[in-house]
Design an enzyme around this catalytic site. Structure first.
Site, mmCIF file in Angstrom:
data_model
loop_
_atom_site.group_PDB
_atom_site.id
_atom_site.type_symbol
_atom_site.label_atom_id
_atom_site.label_comp_id
_atom_site.label_asym_id
_atom_site.label_seq_id
_atom_site.Cartn_x
_atom_site.Cartn_y
_atom_site.Cartn_z
ATOM 1 N N GLY B 17 0.990 -14.738 -2.558
ATOM 2 C CA GLY B 17 1.266 -13.297 -2.539
ATOM 3 C C GLY B 17 -0.010 -12.491 -2.659
ATOM 4 N N GLY B 19 -0.233 -9.017 -2.860
ATOM 5 C CA GLY B 19 -0.010 -7.624 -3.268
ATOM 6 C C GLY B 19 -1.101 -7.205 -4.252
ATOM 7 N N PHE B 20 -0.801 -6.202 -5.069
ATOM 8 C CA PHE B 20 -1.812 -5.718 -6.009
ATOM 9 C C PHE B 20 -2.312 -6.833 -6.923
ATOM 10 C CE2 PHE B 20 0.212 -1.584 -5.043
ATOM 11 C CZ PHE B 20 -0.928 -0.914 -4.655
ATOM 12 N N GLY B 21 -1.378 -7.676 -7.413
ATOM 13 C CA GLY B 21 -1.778 -8.749 -8.324
ATOM 14 C C GLY B 21 -2.606 -9.810 -7.624
ATOM 15 N N VAL B 85 6.023 -19.789 1.659
ATOM 16 C CA VAL B 85 6.108 -20.951 0.781
ATOM 17 C C VAL B 85 7.582 -21.285 0.617
ATOM 18 C CG1 VAL B 85 5.665 -21.857 -1.513
ATOM 19 C CG2 VAL B 85 3.967 -20.423 -0.379
ATOM 20 N N GLU B 176 10.324 10.587 -4.117
ATOM 21 C CA GLU B 176 9.317 10.880 -3.098
ATOM 22 C C GLU B 176 9.926 10.927 -1.699
ATOM 23 O OE1 GLU B 176 5.321 9.504 -5.497
ATOM 24 O OE2 GLU B 176 6.312 8.013 -4.261
ATOM 25 N N ASP B 306 4.872 -7.908 -10.702
ATOM 26 C CA ASP B 306 6.300 -7.611 -10.828
ATOM 27 C C ASP B 306 7.141 -8.836 -11.181
ATOM 28 O OD1 ASP B 306 5.638 -5.081 -10.078
ATOM 29 O OD2 ASP B 306 6.759 -5.065 -8.192
ATOM 30 N N GLN B 324 -0.235 -0.945 -11.648
ATOM 31 C CA GLN B 324 -1.168 -1.026 -12.775
ATOM 32 C C GLN B 324 -1.031 -2.331 -13.560
ATOM 33 O OE1 GLN B 324 -3.747 0.169 -14.204
ATOM 34 N NE2 GLN B 324 -3.946 1.558 -12.475
#
Lengths: 431, 431
Positions: B17, B19-21, B85, B176, B306, B324
């Protein structure tokens, strides 16, 4: 069911197709005393000369297309409908569409041309055409996906299939794609795929005639070939691709080239419009028109652009199928509609050749302008500015200009993204 | 078959993955004494906070994603593989993927969360999620296509289905999206669709709790609701959507809302990874981890972002599932890997809340920063700059900035394009 367009006292002109011809005509007809309906299957105009840059990750699709609704905001006599046309009924003066029946007083067919596979079904099923921004985006996704897969393939032959590319057709599109691929191979891929031996990547350009760029001068063709060979493109002239099974392309001399991707830019045929008189259909599936762009055997149906076949003394075999001809047809027809509305006679069309250009890569282009042929960095600069000037929308101009500057300075096309809109089961709900 | 990655003396960390992490961790591990394999099903990192702007035609997908290969050009210890995966084999320390088996010494799961439909299959089949850039693009296409169709629909009820929209979930995404749709209705649609009565367009925001923005302050929630209602969004609190058949959404009080489009932003559940110990799986399909992000019941498998559920004294119910937290997990884990490679003990993680924000429209946002809450134009400016600062890639920053300035000045999102890459029969050739 009738299509939902307000009744009007004005005569209705229906334009089918919003390419260079259809769009230019609709703009000419703004504020004229006609109700104008522009029908296209997309909600945007596509700038075809830059499709290859979308395919090569150099530009975003959004930079080279423009929404019709934005182009005609505030124009009260222009109505846009996003739909397909199934057929024309010339007796009733009606178009049949999924949105309903659309009456016309005058019909203008600006439906353009699509890829011509010359009846070879195997090639049609497996080759990659590039006649729409969607096809260009698909080609981009295929190229990038194949490099990703190639990383995990240890068998030499299988890997060659994934990384080698054959381009069929040595016209401007073929030449431009080959040049862009060669630059990607040289500047981008070694950095992105250090595990791949990019020297193993072969780019083939196959042309049936004995020279490239048949529509241009001998000098332009010579120089284009030189530029391409300088970039390691394998140019094969006097050669036809006769078969392609998804793994090998077969040439007319029975030799084979290993490739999983065959880009087909070898010819076009007019798009079909059922319901027209048979006598109108001529070679290349074009529609024969008179000097007023009126389709043969009809009174109130016109054809402009790639689909139109007009003979005039200087062009006994019709006009070239290029943007210039489409726009010139459209401008003259727009003037003629204005004359008609004032009870005047229409004036015959004459084509004015403004020249042609093709770009091969950084600082390399060829240009034939009337009375003035040149090749190299200056031609390349002219090419950039002509295209920038022609593209619709100030924002697109800015966006393309910044992209080009960026790509030029960084030797990099940064849009190497495999993005597909997710089509979920939710689409089924519409039915 | 083994995945084709060079053998190395270094221990191998596989990150699933990007993403941000996952991306943050891979960047932390550059030049460290590990071989790092980053696996993602896309070839790009996605900037999730701006998905809604893609869906609302404000930004291009390419502006908010970034190719992994470009992010790690020249990094010799980082290997990128674009694949899925299928499962993890904890005994053999192997991942199974379509590209082959991938061994690991350490495995980091940064697989994130996807839309949670809470078991309602009808909604899952027909609602529109927005958890990837592909889904956002699909939503854009759906909205625009429906307006085009609505033009030809004379039946009032059927037209309402096409033009009305229900958004489920009053978190940042729901708020939003609702704000952006309301602005499109006010500024763009009347110009693009003069034939549509845009007053007839209803935008509903449905939230189960008694306030919006549950993760933020009471002030922020109040103000967000006020902003939305000022833009004519119909906010319904204490209401759940219990069914959706593609034409009507049913609420918990059995009332119905006419709509063809239900945007579902009501919750997330962790993505699945078969092969992990059962004891690790906790509420919201997250993976329980210790203070070192190690998955419960394993020694060499970590989870961040997440998907990770970590209790600490200040956060007895785990960390919020926001960018964050993912980046902070990743940074600490990166440091811990460095310590491990030097034979040191790992250090436990502590979450530091940096605040949160949501934007509702032009000059309207709400912000809760530590010790400082504010709403309105200043919050909106801060929101813009924080997001611009966070997005990856100088070119993306420039592109987004120019788009925002343009959209702000012209009251227009110009990307109202229904573009789909053409998936032709050529795809079949790959099989």
């Amino acid at each position: 069911m009738k299509i939902n367009i307000p009744e009007s006292d004005q005569e209705r002109i229906v334009i089918v197709g919003g390419g260079f011809g259809g769009l230019t005509l609709a703009r000419e007809l703004k504020k004229q005393n006609y109700q104008v309906v522009l029908i296209d299957k997309n909600n945007y105009h596509q700038f075809q000369p830059l499709f290859y840059q979308v395919a090569m990750s150099g530009l975003e699709p959004s930079s080279i297309v423009f929404p019709f609704r934005k182009a005609f905001q505030g124009e009260k006599n222009i109505f846009i409908r996003v739909t397909e046309v199934e057929r024309v009924d010339t007796d009733q003066k009606q178009l049949h569409t999924p949105l309903g029946i659309c009456n016309y007083d005058y019909l203008v067919l600006a439906i353009g041309a699509d890829t011509n596979f010359f009846g070879n079904e195997e090639i049609e099923q497996k080759a990659l055409p590039m006649k729409s921004v969607s096809e260009a985006l698909h080609l981009r996704n295929r190229i990038l996906t194949d490099y990703e897969i190639a990383l995990s393939v240890t068998d030499y032959e299988k890997r060659q299939q994934l990384i080698d590319i054959v381009i069929v057709g040595g016209g401007p599109t073929g030449v431009e794609v080959a040049g862009a691929l060669a630059e990607m191979k040289r500047y981008v891929l070694p950095k992105d795929y250090p595990q791949l031996n990019t020297d193993e990547i072969d780019i083939h350009l196959v042309e049936g005639a004995d020279r490239l760029l048949l529509g241009m001068s001998e000098e332009a063709a010579q120089k284009a070939q030189e530029f391409l060979e300088g970039l390691d493109v394998k140019v094969q002239l006097n050669a036809m691709v006769t078969g392609f099974d998804g793994a090998y392309a077969t040439l007319s001399d029975d030799s084979k080239i290993t490739t999983h991707k065959l880009i087909w830019a070898a010819g076009v045929a007019g798009n079909k419009m059922p319901g027209l008189p048979d006598e109108a259909l001529v070679k290349g599936r074009r529609l024969a028109v008179d000097r007023f762009n009126r389709v043969q055997g009809t009174q109130d149906i016109f054809a402009i652009g790639d689909i139109a076949y007009m003979e005039e003394p200087d062009y006994p075999k019709g006009h070239p199928q290029v943007a210039q001809a489409a726009m010139q047809h459209a401008k003259q027809l727009g003037k003629n509609f204005k004359r008609l509305s004032k009870g005047k006679e229409m004036e015959p069309f004459s084509y004015k050749d403004l020249g042609s250009m093709a770009t091969i890569g950084r600082n390399r282009a060829v240009a034939d302008l009337p009375g003035f042929k040149f090749q190299g960095a200056f031609a390349w600069l002219i090419w950039l500015f002509v295209h920038l000037f022609q593209i619709l929308g100030a924002k697109n101009k800015v966006s393309i200009f910044l992209n080009w500057v960026w790509n030029y300075l960084t030797y990099d096309q940064s849009l190497r993204l495999i993005i597909r809109p997710k089509e979920g089961p939710a689409d089924v709900a519409r039915e």
